[in-house]
Design an enzyme around this catalytic site. Structure first.
Site, PDB file in Angstrom:
ATOM      1  N   HIS A   1       0.878  -1.089  -0.016  1.00 62.01           N
ATOM      2  CA  HIS A   1      -0.049  -0.052  -0.074  1.00 62.01           C
ATOM      3  C   HIS A   1       0.994   1.397   0.053  1.00 62.01           C
ATOM      4  O   HIS A   1       0.562   2.243  -0.800  1.00 62.01           O
ATOM      5  CB  HIS A   1      -0.928   0.001   1.353  1.00 62.01           C
ATOM      6  CG  HIS A   1      -1.725   1.205   1.426  1.00 62.01           C
ATOM      7  ND1 HIS A   1      -1.519   2.126   1.940  1.00 62.01           N
ATOM      8  CD2 HIS A   1      -2.895   1.436   0.858  1.00 62.01           C
ATOM      9  CE1 HIS A   1      -2.256   3.116   1.944  1.00 62.01           C
ATOM     10  NE2 HIS A   1      -3.378   2.678   1.256  1.00 62.01           N
TER      11      HIS A   1
ATOM     12  N   CYS B   1      -3.456  -1.211 -16.574  1.00 61.85           N
ATOM     13  CA  CYS B   1      -3.284  -0.120 -15.621  1.00 61.85           C
ATOM     14  C   CYS B   1      -2.775  -0.693 -14.194  1.00 61.85           C
ATOM     15  O   CYS B   1      -3.118   0.106 -13.253  1.00 61.85           O
ATOM     16  CB  CYS B   1      -4.903   0.512 -15.256  1.00 61.85           C
ATOM     17  SG  CYS B   1      -6.027  -0.755 -14.493  1.00 61.85           S
TER      18      CYS B   1
END
Lengths: 829, 829
Positions: free
Chosen positions: B403, B779
């Site tokens: 993250h 992506c």
């Protein structure tokens, strides 16, 4: 007489067949699908014309004749033609009052069934003590007042109304839903049978009934059934067939002969609908005799013995899944216990016992010889002891492939999972049902793992009975099947069940369960805190003799049948304690601080354990575990060999995603094998292979197969990864998904042929291309599912492996698949 | 003179070319690869024969001529031929003592470099203050004592020893390892150049140097370099070229002319090695001028402007990844700060600042205008505020796609992740380095996100400089590329960076980040506790205007460029508080008990959140969220349309695995679109598509494409699922795996072409087959990687999308890929 074709429905077909065979069938006419469809849309219907083909004194019954019997259809409407003339005729024989009673009953039934009037008024009227004539009068007036019409008096009017009503009922959405669920297409047809009622009201004891020649539950050859007739002045009376024998001697003997003839002609045990009219026996219909799975097997075996059908027919005639009902106890459908909660039927069978909330409590119960149900919000490896001990399992969370469900099926313990209706009050150690019932440890419940229901108290159970028919039937299955059936079995108990159910071997023995026993757990924990490979090896040496014993027991039990052992798979953090007391104890045992324990546990914590440091990744980063396990397997093989058992263990590597992983682990295993051979001076064989659980392993199967003797598809994990769905978390949306047909079925129950299945086909093809002698297998939970078995056979797999208790089902399903293939029902995927 | 072919190595080639071009090159001979290989294995070497081709008074230097310059090779050995005769000649000119010094230096160097003697003895000797004659004597004796041989006196002996030593060095394993890392094959060849030393010791100021015409860092056109010569009695002296101009007037002008000629002839800026001998300039070698990425771009642009190369050459000449060094500040390689820890360079750039352990502390720092580094064991959505505020990020756990890493790259904030050397003492709020340094909040560190290093204190930084050359260069790239480059950008700040770097649109706008702002978080939490769809809708209505504003800002910023908005993806439990205080506050805010909050959080808890109730699953089970988002997008489109911006938003659905999911969500979105159109009476367009993140979606792309206008591959999740590896947990074994070549590379850094890549190719093919006009894109984090870009171009993708700060890199890489394709370097996969 018009001979009905297919377009008049199944009942019409059966009646025609009976007629052709020369049986006494009361005169009938058929209304075909197309006509019923038109009538349903309001078209005219020439009832007088139809009636003119019957004797004016006949009473008429209209019956549904749906395209397939299982698609339902509205219930029959009887006694059409009950008009004043007819009643006067009755009055002459039976008296005014009795005739009025019969007439009133007809008006009541017709008003309720055809016109939808509320039954309450009529019931009250019948019990009100007024005379039958008055009752008839009141009924007709009530009809008039409620519907605004007079009651249809003429037989033609009655027939038209009845047929129109039935045609419309067929198109109602609830009827459509029900038959769609049975596989009916949108344009499924309904025909009608318009038939003379051969159970006249004229003679004494005239009536109708059903009979079969076998007992519904056991399949014993004994005449059974029911008979209804009108007792003078006493309404309708129902009895068994033995009473009928007393009333009408000889009838039962004639029925028995009839059933025997039908059995030969229809090549199956049949049930007949019959009527008696002045002593004459009429046949109204026949269908396969309803029977329990156990009775069905006996029936099939006997039909085969009698040369009426062959083994293939017998095997194809039984739905494989129904065997589960034979193997496990069932809740008596007639029991009246309160339903506490509904969940997922996660492991079949039913059991009653005292609630226990922990493994320790389960063991205490067991020690006292009492039955108990382990109740947990969800289970984890720390509950395995309790699950081995408990007689049933109930969880608040998790689906069909949750830890609890998989374990319970393996153990053959009934389990209801995901009973989210129940509030688990962990702090006060109690359960609260939706209805507010509070249950504490020791309270008795019944878990019905087939239907996924939790009942209050002890429910009546029907016990399983594996008779010689069952054995013979499955031996036939074994003769016909082309794939082996192995069992997923981790413990000696499970392996024994597998052997009892004649599994061809063990397809998946998960070894991690062996590390959770108390003595071993501490050693595992010590291993986790070891600071060097040397120290790890030293600690693991303590486990070696225990693992060797485990494997010796398994290999001995299975004897010459193969045992596929999966090396250690779970993440290490599963072995560390979670609560404060356990942490404190472990700290003392390992001479560390609690902070050391907690921070190591924290280090090992994972966001997504399913995708973490487990399987072959552990085998590569901490090779000492696999070294110890390989040594234990080889030493066990040598040891049982000394005792005359020629075992060939299979070593299976979990969670592979790249070929280099296989090469490294293979090297480790080969080194250990060489050491053991050198030490004991005895040769032994083993096979080395992989569990294909990641999409990447499936795609790269061409490479992987070069270093493997077998590829076994772990379809649980493969499904999780292909969909990106954790089976343990899927219950949050899976029900919703399946109800709304987002997924046609839960992919953890029924193999997803389009996605996961394609990966299997790709992998099988690539694997075989680079290693033509490779063994292909499936060892996920899907291995026992008929549809998956069919798929595996088509893909050319060598065996399926499933829970021990599903082995009989899989033996039958593999046979059925092979037979269908021989018969040309589908071939290549 | 023997003209060397390819088999004598790169330096030989360059020298030959210089000779052919007529430059003054000192006389040389070459020893080809094959001969060196033989000499390395001990074959005879006819040194006297070789020497006989030189003038007996020449001193000789032997230089490496490896097959490719970047493959290294042993360092040159100079002054061969320094024997008594030669020294006597020197003594005549420079005196006995000076001659002895030169001789002693040669003995020292030869003993150390060729015979591997320890340098320490000689260094001490040089500083001991004894006469040079004594020094020479001692050196020779030391050599004799240490090696057991006399020092090679004759030039032929010296040459043979030198060549044999160099041949053997080439085969040493450390040398092999180094050149293998540069891509050299096992049989890479080494040639040798045996050359007259043209920097005689005879004349004053004779010596050798290097020069280029451009500044190494900036690329400015200025003569720079170095020169070394022997000061009489003072050993070797090094100076810059300006000093050389003072010593030898005219030399620098000659060198400048020479460099300009070479630039034209070699079509590149060059560095020359030269020597001066009695005022004569000799060319000894030349190589491309070393330069920073920034200088490289300026150089390439100017070479193109001067017509020496074309735009394609210019574009291919710059490694795309090096642009990162231009965009972000770098730690000065010469800085001397202590290294506190090493981790993973997770987001490039370097920054110094005060340690903060929380978002709140980061904001306080920012408020005071101070730079700060957010330090966390790992980050989660709750840290986003802090990450937006902090100038750098340091985590103890997590890899390149954790993250923290993904967020930091998106924000362009330098980040070091997984610095597991550091002990995070959360309780006492401090960090402890391996070396025992204790750091507290407020202490200053420097984070070097390019190299993954944490430094103590403030380090010197080299600041980026995006000049006009950079702009022109990337405009050329845009002309040549065939694929669009979009940016993954969630916030307005990120979208602005994307626009600044001229992204062709937004390829992935994750909307969930919009829900974590304080005001909105409470609304989200209220939504989670809503008990019916109606209540959920009501609560979500509060978010609608905020979301609409979010989207208006994004659409306005990107104007006519496409913006692909991914609907809500994360599991709901991420929005619930974890600590006691927050739970208490939420309970008050929602008028619930703390127990309610805790038990709902418990209900939502997941074993494997990555595989849980998120993405389209939420969109189907709780459709109100997607309804609100779709409405916000459409209303924003209408609103910006009123202001003259014709936006065509793209709506992207995450985590799809089955076509029915797409159908259901598409229906929801279409309904909302119809409502908005009806309400506002204005037409607008939008595109609907999917994020392909699950292996199943890739396999079923044929179905999915029917309902989609685009498929965008989310390769992060797709890699996680294909391998069965959680990127957040992978750091536990990934280093080990990559080091041991279990995986050739971390598949989260470099797209796994064999596994994940095959799924992409399958999906692209099936998608295009059923919908030929479908847009295909990537992506994931891989979108900015050159190798992945090459792969995507070959697979016929329409665009790649990457972090805003990687957009320039991707623009260059797509251009390079297109140029290589035109030039015929590879085509179909």
């Amino acid at each position: 007489m018009e001979l009905p074709g297919r377009s008049c429905g199944s009942r019409a077909e059966v009646l025609s067949r009976l007629l052709r065979l020369g049986y006494p069938v009361p005169d009938f006419r058929t209304v075909p699908f197309a006509a019923i469809r038109r009538i349903g849309r309001g078209a005219r219907f020439d009832a007088p014309q139809l009636l003119s083909e019957f004797d004016p004194s006949d009473l008429i019954i209209v019956r549904s004749s749906p395209e397939r019997p299982e698609w339902g259809g509205p219930k029959p409407i009887a006694n059409i033609g009950m008009c004043s003339e007819r009643v006067q005729l009755l009055a002459k024989i039976h008296g005014e009052e009795e005739a009025a009673a019969v007439h009133a009953e007809f008006v009541q039934t017709f008003a309720i069934d055809v016109f939808g009037l509320d039954a309450g008024f009529f019931d009250e009227l019948a019990c009100s003590g007024i005379s039958q004539t008055e009752r008839l009068q009141c009924s007709l007036e009530h009809f008039c007042k409620t519907t605004g019409e007079r009651f249809p008096e003429s037989p033609a009017e009655q027939l038209e109304q009845a047929c129109r009503f039935m045609a419309r009922s067929w198109e109602e959405s609830s009827a459509r839903l029900l038959r769609t669920a049975m596989g009916a297409p949108d344009d499924a047809g309904l025909g009608l049978i318009v038939q003379r009622m051969a159970s006249g009201l004229l003679g004494p004891n005239d009536g109708s009934g059903r009979a079969t020649a076998i007992d519904r539950l056991s399949g014993d050859r004994v005449l059974s059934g029911s008979y209804s007739f009108r007792e003078p002045g006493g309404g309708v009376c129902s009895t068994g067939l033995s009473e009928l024998a007393e009333i009408s001697p000889g009838v039962c003997a004639r029925i028995e002969v009839l059933l025997e003839q039908l059995r030969v002609e229809f090549e199956d045990d049949r049930e007949v609908e019959f009527s008696l009219e002045g002593g004459n026996l009429w046949l109204i219909g026949t269908r396969p005799a309803p029977r329990s799975p156990r009775a069905a097997i006996r029936s099939a075996v006997e039909l085969t013995d009698d040369g009426l059908i062959d083994e293939s027919d017998a095997l194809l005639g039984i739905a494989a899944d129904t065997l589960a009902q034979i193997i496990h106890p069932q809740v008596d459908p007639d029991c009246s216990n309160t339903v506490l909660a509904k969940g997922i039927g996660a492991s079949p069978g039913a059991v009653s016992g005292a609630i226990v909330f922990s493994s320790a409590a389960a063991e205490q119960c067991r020690a006292k010889g009492e039955s108990c149900i382990l109740v947990r919000v969800e289970t984890g490896p720390e509950d395995i002891r309790g699950m081995h001990t408990a007689n049933g399992v109930l969880t608040g969370r998790g689906g069909l492939t949750s830890h609890a469900a998989v374990m319970a099926r393996g153990l053959g313990v009934p389990c209801v999972a995901g009973a989210s209706d129940l509030l688990f009050d962990a702090i006060r150690q109690r359960l609260i049902s939706n209805a507010g019932r509070v249950l504490r440890e020791g309270d008795t419940i019944t878990v019905d793992g087939a239907r996924g229901v939790v009942l209050d108290g002890v429910a009546d159970l029907i016990q399983p009975n594996l008779d010689s028919y069952f054995d013979r039937f499955l031996k036939w299955a074994d003769k016909h099947r082309s794939m082996d059936v192995r069992a997923n079995a981790d413990t000696l108990d499970e392996v024994r069940v597998a052997a009892e159910f004649k599994a061809d071997g063990i397809g998946l023995c998960r070894t991690e369960h062996m590390f959770f026993e108390e003595e071993r757990l501490t050693v595992m924990q010590e291993m986790i805190f070891a600071e060097s490979p040397g120290m790890r090896r030293q600690v693991l040496d303590e486990l070696l003799p225990m693992q060797r014993n485990d494997f010796m027991a398994l290999l001995t039990e299975m004897s010459d049948r193969p045992v596929c052992i999966r090396l250690f798979d779970p993440p290490l953090h599963e072995f560390l304690p979670r609560d404060r007391d356990e942490i404190a104890n472990l700290a003392i045992a390992l001479n560390l601080t609690e902070h050391d324990i907690a921070s190591r546990a924290d280090e090992l914590k994972e966001f997504n354990p399913m995708l973490g440091m487990r399987g072959v990744r552990l085998g590569i980063v901490l090779p000492e575990i696999y070294e110890m396990q390989a040594r234990a397997i080889f030493e066990a093989t040598v040891e049982v060999g000394r005792r005359g058992i020629r075992a060939i263990p299979e070593i299976m590597i979990p969670l592979v995603s790249a070929n280099r992983e296989v090469e490294l682990v293979k090297l480790t295993v080969e080194k250990v094998a060489a050491s053991v051979r050198a030490e004991v001076g005895i040769e032994f064989e083993y096979r080395f292979g992989l569990m294909v659980e990641t999409p990447r392993a499936a795609l790269r199967a061409g490479d992987l197969a070069i270093n493997s003797e077998f590829l076994s598809f772990g379809t649980n994990d493969l499904t999780q990864l292909t969909y990106g769905i954790s089976r343990d978390d899927s219950n949050r949306f899976m029900n919703d998904y399946v109800e709304r047909k987002v997924f046609p079925e839960d992919p953890f129950c029924s193999l997803d042929l389009e996605g996961v299945g394609e990966l299997l086909v790709i992998a099988a093809g690539r694997g075989r291309q680079s290693n033509p002698s490779i063994t292909l297998a499936i060892c996920g939970e899907h291995g026992g599912d008929s549809k998956t078995i069919e798929f595996c056979r088509k893909a050319g797999f060598n065996y399926v492996s499933c829970s021990p208790y599903r082995v009989p089902i899989a033996r039958l399903a593999t046979a059925q698949s092979a037979i269908r293939a021989r018969q040309g029902t589908g071939d290549k995927i």
